[in-house]
Structure formats: C-alpha cells, structure tokens
Design a protein around this motif. Structure first.
Motif, short mmCIF file in Angstrom:
data_model
loop_
_atom_site.label_atom_id
_atom_site.label_comp_id
_atom_site.label_asym_id
_atom_site.label_seq_id
_atom_site.Cartn_x
_atom_site.Cartn_y
_atom_site.Cartn_z
N ARG A 105 0.83 -1.20 0.00
CA ARG A 105 0.00 0.00 0.00
C ARG A 105 0.87 1.26 0.00
NH1 ARG A 105 -1.64 4.02 2.90
NH2 ARG A 105 -0.51 3.42 4.77
N LEU A 106 1.92 1.23 0.81
CA LEU A 106 2.79 2.40 0.92
C LEU A 106 3.63 2.64 -0.33
CD1 LEU A 106 3.93 1.84 4.60
CD2 LEU A 106 2.60 3.81 3.77
N ASP A 107 3.99 1.58 -1.03
CA ASP A 107 4.81 1.72 -2.25
C ASP A 107 4.21 0.82 -3.33
OD1 ASP A 107 6.77 2.37 -4.06
OD2 ASP A 107 8.41 1.44 -2.95
N PRO A 108 3.07 1.23 -3.91
CA PRO A 108 2.34 0.35 -4.83
C PRO A 108 3.06 0.04 -6.13
CG PRO A 108 1.35 2.54 -4.76
CD PRO A 108 2.41 2.50 -3.68
N ASP A 109 4.09 0.80 -6.49
CA ASP A 109 4.82 0.52 -7.72
C ASP A 109 5.97 -0.45 -7.52
OD1 ASP A 109 3.17 2.18 -9.21
OD2 ASP A 109 4.40 3.94 -8.81
N ASN A 110 6.18 -0.90 -6.30
CA ASN A 110 7.29 -1.80 -6.00
C ASN A 110 6.85 -3.24 -6.25
OD1 ASN A 110 9.25 -3.44 -4.70
ND2 ASN A 110 9.89 -1.68 -3.50
N TRP A 111 7.26 -3.76 -7.39
CA TRP A 111 6.87 -5.12 -7.76
C TRP A 111 7.59 -6.17 -6.91
CZ3 TRP A 111 2.98 -6.62 -10.89
CH2 TRP A 111 2.33 -5.60 -11.59
N ASN A 112 8.75 -5.86 -6.36
CA ASN A 112 9.43 -6.83 -5.49
C ASN A 112 8.58 -7.15 -4.28
OD1 ASN A 112 11.69 -7.10 -7.11
ND2 ASN A 112 12.86 -5.57 -6.01
N TYR A 113 7.98 -6.13 -3.67
CA TYR A 113 7.11 -6.38 -2.51
C TYR A 113 5.97 -7.32 -2.88
CZ TYR A 113 9.14 -2.19 -0.22
OH TYR A 113 9.96 -1.27 0.35
N LYS A 114 5.37 -7.07 -4.01
CA LYS A 114 4.23 -7.89 -4.43
C LYS A 114 4.65 -9.32 -4.71
CE LYS A 114 2.01 -3.90 -6.56
NZ LYS A 114 1.53 -3.28 -7.79
N ARG A 115 5.64 -9.47 -5.58
CA ARG A 115 6.03 -10.83 -5.99
C ARG A 115 6.53 -11.66 -4.81
NH1 ARG A 115 9.08 -8.67 -10.92
NH2 ARG A 115 10.71 -8.87 -9.40
N GLN A 116 7.29 -11.06 -3.92
CA GLN A 116 7.80 -11.81 -2.77
C GLN A 116 6.65 -12.28 -1.89
OE1 GLN A 116 10.65 -13.02 -2.28
NE2 GLN A 116 10.73 -13.52 -0.12
N ALA A 117 5.73 -11.38 -1.59
CA ALA A 117 4.59 -11.75 -0.75
C ALA A 117 3.77 -12.85 -1.40
CB ALA A 117 3.72 -10.52 -0.48
N TRP A 118 3.49 -12.71 -2.69
CA TRP A 118 2.69 -13.71 -3.38
C TRP A 118 3.39 -15.06 -3.43
CZ3 TRP A 118 1.96 -9.99 -8.08
CH2 TRP A 118 1.14 -8.92 -7.70
N ALA A 119 4.72 -15.04 -3.54
CA ALA A 119 5.48 -16.30 -3.61
C ALA A 119 5.48 -17.04 -2.28
CB ALA A 119 6.92 -16.02 -4.04
N LEU A 120 5.26 -16.33 -1.19
CA LEU A 120 5.32 -16.95 0.14
C LEU A 120 3.95 -17.41 0.64
CD1 LEU A 120 7.87 -14.54 1.85
CD2 LEU A 120 8.30 -16.77 0.81
N GLY A 121 2.96 -17.28 -0.17
CA GLY A 121 1.62 -17.70 0.23
C GLY A 121 0.77 -17.94 -1.00
N ASP A 122 -0.50 -17.75 -0.83
CA ASP A 122 -1.46 -17.89 -1.92
C ASP A 122 -1.92 -16.49 -2.31
OD1 ASP A 122 -4.15 -18.01 -3.14
OD2 ASP A 122 -3.94 -20.18 -2.82
#
Length: 157
Positions: A105-122
């Motif tokens: 939410r704080l850095d919505p353009d940061n794809w690393n945050y998204k991909r890492q989180a998604w990879a660690l769960g569903d």
C-alpha cells in the motif's frame, strides 16, 4: 531498487556512475515491457570501452537528479516489508500478511514487494490478486519505467 532485472554502473573506485535502471540480457519478455535489450547492452559495452568518457556515464548533476532519497512512505514500506519477511521466516506467515499488504500500500509501484509476498503464500487467497491481474491494472502504464539512454551515432544510422 523496486524490480528486477535492474543494473547499476559502478566504476572501479566503487562510485555509482549510472543508477539502477531496467536491463535485460535478451528479448525474451519484450511483449510485456516493450524494451529491447540491445540498447542497454550497447551502453554497457560503450562504458567498458570508454570508461569515464562514455556517453552513458552521468554527470554529478544528472546522477543526483536520478538518485533521489526515498520518500517517507517508501522508507516505511521497507520497514513493513522487513518485518513481514522476519515474521514469515520465523514461522508466523499469517502474521506477516498484513505487513506485506502495508508495504504494498505504501509503495504500490514496488513489484518486489508484491512478488515476494505472493510467492510466500497464496496470492489469490491472501491478497485477492495475482501477477496477471496487477499487470492488467496497469492499463497501458509501463511495467518498467522507461530507460533514459542518450542517443548515440549508432541510433541515428
């Protein structure tokens, strides 16, 4: 750095002479990002051949303009992301999810945050989204910010 693949030019003295920007070794995903690999690879070759005289080495002023300090939101996003990773690595995956979400939410353009989180769960269950949906939300906005390479004699031929 907010995504991969990213490259940085660092000279023999350890000084950054060109900050992080998108770089590819081939054109495998050109359909997604619409960037050819060759111009950046040519820039690297030019820098290797010409060193500080390379057209791709930035002036101190240009470098300072491109290397802006992170915003307060970005700094807090880094903290939230670090806490989420800590929680996940220590067996508290469910507790990590709200912190991964806050980083995004704080850095919505940061794809690393998204991909890492998604990879660690569903991704669908935990975040209500996935990579494909997020790319579709871009609605024409570039997945990667455009590179800022100077025109060279080769470009004009």
């Amino acid at each position: 750095m907010v995504n991969v693949p990213t490259a940085v030019f660092i000279n023999e003295k350890g000084k950054i002479v060109r900050p992080n920007e998108v770089a590819f070794v081939d054109n495998r995903y050109t359909a997604l990002h619409r960037m050819e690999a060759a111009p950046y690879l040519d820039a690297i070759r030019d820098w290797v051949a010409n060193g500080e005289r390379s057209a791709f080495v930035l002036s101190e002023k240009e470098l300072a303009e491109r290397m802006t300090p992170p915003s307060a939101d970005r700094a807090m996003a880094d903290v939230e992301f670090g806490l989420a990773e800590f929680l996940y690595k220590n067996g508290s995956g469910a507790d990590a999810i709200p912190h991964f979400k806050e980083a995004q939410r704080l850095d919505p353009d940061n794809w690393n945050y998204k991909r890492q989180a998604w990879a660690l769960g569903d991704a669908e269950r935990d975040y209500g989204t996935n990579w494909t949906k997020e790319v579709q939300k871009l609605n024409g906005k570039p997945y990667y910010p455009p590179r800022k390479l100077p025109e060279t004699k080769k470009d004009n031929q």
